[in-house]
Motif scaffolding. Sequence first.
Motif, PDB file in Angstrom:
ATOM      1  N   VAL A 215       0.818  -1.215   0.000  1.00  0.00           N
ATOM      2  CA  VAL A 215       0.000   0.000   0.000  1.00  0.00           C
ATOM      3  C   VAL A 215       0.848   1.261   0.000  1.00  0.00           C
ATOM      4  CG1 VAL A 215      -1.870  -1.206   1.187  1.00  0.00           C
ATOM      5  CG2 VAL A 215      -0.263   0.159   2.531  1.00  0.00           C
ATOM      6  N   HIS A 216       2.157   1.122   0.239  1.00  0.00           N
ATOM      7  CA  HIS A 216       3.043   2.287   0.185  1.00  0.00           C
ATOM      8  C   HIS A 216       3.718   2.309  -1.180  1.00  0.00           C
ATOM      9  CE1 HIS A 216       6.138   5.182   1.067  1.00  0.00           C
ATOM     10  NE2 HIS A 216       5.604   5.417   2.258  1.00  0.00           N
ATOM     11  N   PRO A 217       3.545   3.379  -1.961  1.00  0.00           N
ATOM     12  CA  PRO A 217       4.055   3.379  -3.346  1.00  0.00           C
ATOM     13  C   PRO A 217       5.554   3.154  -3.469  1.00  0.00           C
ATOM     14  CG  PRO A 217       3.362   5.591  -2.652  1.00  0.00           C
ATOM     15  CD  PRO A 217       2.855   4.633  -1.625  1.00  0.00           C
ATOM     16  N   ILE A 218       6.344   3.673  -2.541  1.00  0.00           N
ATOM     17  CA  ILE A 218       7.794   3.458  -2.606  1.00  0.00           C
ATOM     18  C   ILE A 218       8.121   1.994  -2.323  1.00  0.00           C
ATOM     19  CG2 ILE A 218      10.006   3.997  -1.503  1.00  0.00           C
ATOM     20  CD1 ILE A 218       9.015   6.853  -1.111  1.00  0.00           C
ATOM     21  N   LEU A 219       7.463   1.436  -1.319  1.00  0.00           N
ATOM     22  CA  LEU A 219       7.743   0.061  -0.932  1.00  0.00           C
ATOM     23  C   LEU A 219       7.221  -0.936  -1.966  1.00  0.00           C
ATOM     24  CD1 LEU A 219       6.959   0.246   2.892  1.00  0.00           C
ATOM     25  CD2 LEU A 219       9.187   0.417   1.758  1.00  0.00           C
ATOM     26  N   LYS A 220       6.063  -0.657  -2.542  1.00  0.00           N
ATOM     27  CA  LYS A 220       5.482  -1.597  -3.508  1.00  0.00           C
ATOM     28  C   LYS A 220       6.454  -1.903  -4.642  1.00  0.00           C
ATOM     29  CE  LYS A 220       1.575  -2.272  -6.669  1.00  0.00           C
ATOM     30  NZ  LYS A 220       2.353  -2.484  -7.895  1.00  0.00           N
ATOM     31  N   GLU A 221       7.182  -0.910  -5.114  1.00  0.00           N
ATOM     32  CA  GLU A 221       8.044  -1.083  -6.275  1.00  0.00           C
ATOM     33  C   GLU A 221       9.290  -1.916  -5.988  1.00  0.00           C
ATOM     34  OE1 GLU A 221       7.122  -0.310  -9.323  1.00  0.00           O
ATOM     35  OE2 GLU A 221       5.266   0.151  -8.251  1.00  0.00           O
ATOM     36  N   ARG A 222       9.563  -2.214  -4.703  1.00  0.00           N
ATOM     37  CA  ARG A 222      10.771  -2.981  -4.385  1.00  0.00           C
ATOM     38  C   ARG A 222      10.504  -4.150  -3.451  1.00  0.00           C
ATOM     39  NH1 ARG A 222      15.045   1.024  -2.758  1.00  0.00           N
ATOM     40  NH2 ARG A 222      14.217   2.679  -4.047  1.00  0.00           N
ATOM     41  N   THR A 223       9.216  -4.520  -3.312  1.00  0.00           N
ATOM     42  CA  THR A 223       8.859  -5.548  -2.338  1.00  0.00           C
ATOM     43  C   THR A 223       8.260  -6.791  -2.975  1.00  0.00           C
ATOM     44  OG1 THR A 223       8.446  -3.894  -0.609  1.00  0.00           O
ATOM     45  CG2 THR A 223       7.436  -6.051  -0.310  1.00  0.00           C
TER      46      THR A 223
END
Length: 383
Positions: A215-223
């Motif tokens: 749900v966090h845009p920064i985290l989604k791209e690397r998780t």
Amino acid sequence: MNIHSKLPDIGTTIFTIMSKLATDHGAINLSQGFPGFNCDPHLLDLVYKYMKEGKNQYAPMSGVPILKERLAEKTKKVYGIDYNSETEVTIVSGATDAIYSAITAIVKSGDEVILLEPAYDSYAPGIILSGGIPVYVPLELPDFSVNWQKVEEAITEKTRLIMVNTPHNPSGYMWTKDDLNKLAQLIKDKNIHVISDEVYEHITFDGRQHLSLMVHPILKERTFVCGSFGKTFHVTGWKIGYCLAPADLTLEFRKVHQFVTFSSATPLQYALAAYLEDERHYLELPEFYQKKRDLFCAGLAETGFIFTPAQGSFFQQVSYAHLSDEPDFDLAVRLTKEIGVASIPISVFFKNKDDHKILRFCFAKTDQELFKAIEIIQNSKFF
């Protein structure tokens, strides 16, 4: 001939040890994390239906398309996040497969991986087998929250991965928005990926909402978000899980996964796809498990243990530090043999076996088993 072990310090898992002890001594097994009851009969009927229809050969490596589609639909409905079912959703043989494949896809020799401990025991071996170096950051007692200053201090130029687990096993701690924001702030300008173990996503209590890292845009791209149908639908023995990740990460993930298990049981995947059509099967899970947590905690309140009710997962920790100096492993073994209730000593989740005098009980059992276990504990004088 000599074998040079790649895991010289790894022995038999505590779950195998305690479950065998429970069987050998006829104890109630509140140690290993599996439901002590069967799944919905309708789900079993669906498996039989697809077996009879001939869905018994290899599934596609990335999963049966209809299950991937249903999982993507569910993810959109629950979290408001879009994943492409073809390029970003992979069905795997249990979350352990997902975690191992994700670690192997990212970690190279000499890379450092941050583990927040107490950490589930499959994380570090996967890192070591890939030539990585586990870097341990302790969670804050008594609530097992994350000390972000310590995490920041642990990050180096060699850090390539951070392992996350929410709701947390063994403590039940659930990550907050502040946790997500602080992790994102730490890694946004660094070449660091994240594996998020979210197998207890639907087992949450007291109105808390699970905050997936997606749900966090920064985290989604690397998780890599790793989940488990087994935990959600009471079928841990089926070993069906999944991994959600952006297309570039999924591409690398599947390169590994195809040589770990290749594909997972076909009729089970079709059955789960059909079962996901009814959202009540997962949306009603918090209420179902909260009744068991509350029942178990009400009984624990009449014992000498000190505890705070778990925020999520189907585990409840208890402290006995005010009652005894006995090592937690010794106490867990003694309780299994002498009074007939098996638990897990949480020192096993620490690299250095840090002993905080805490035991973990699994309350994913029938009410009758829980009542019996509580009665035994209440009536036994083991200190």
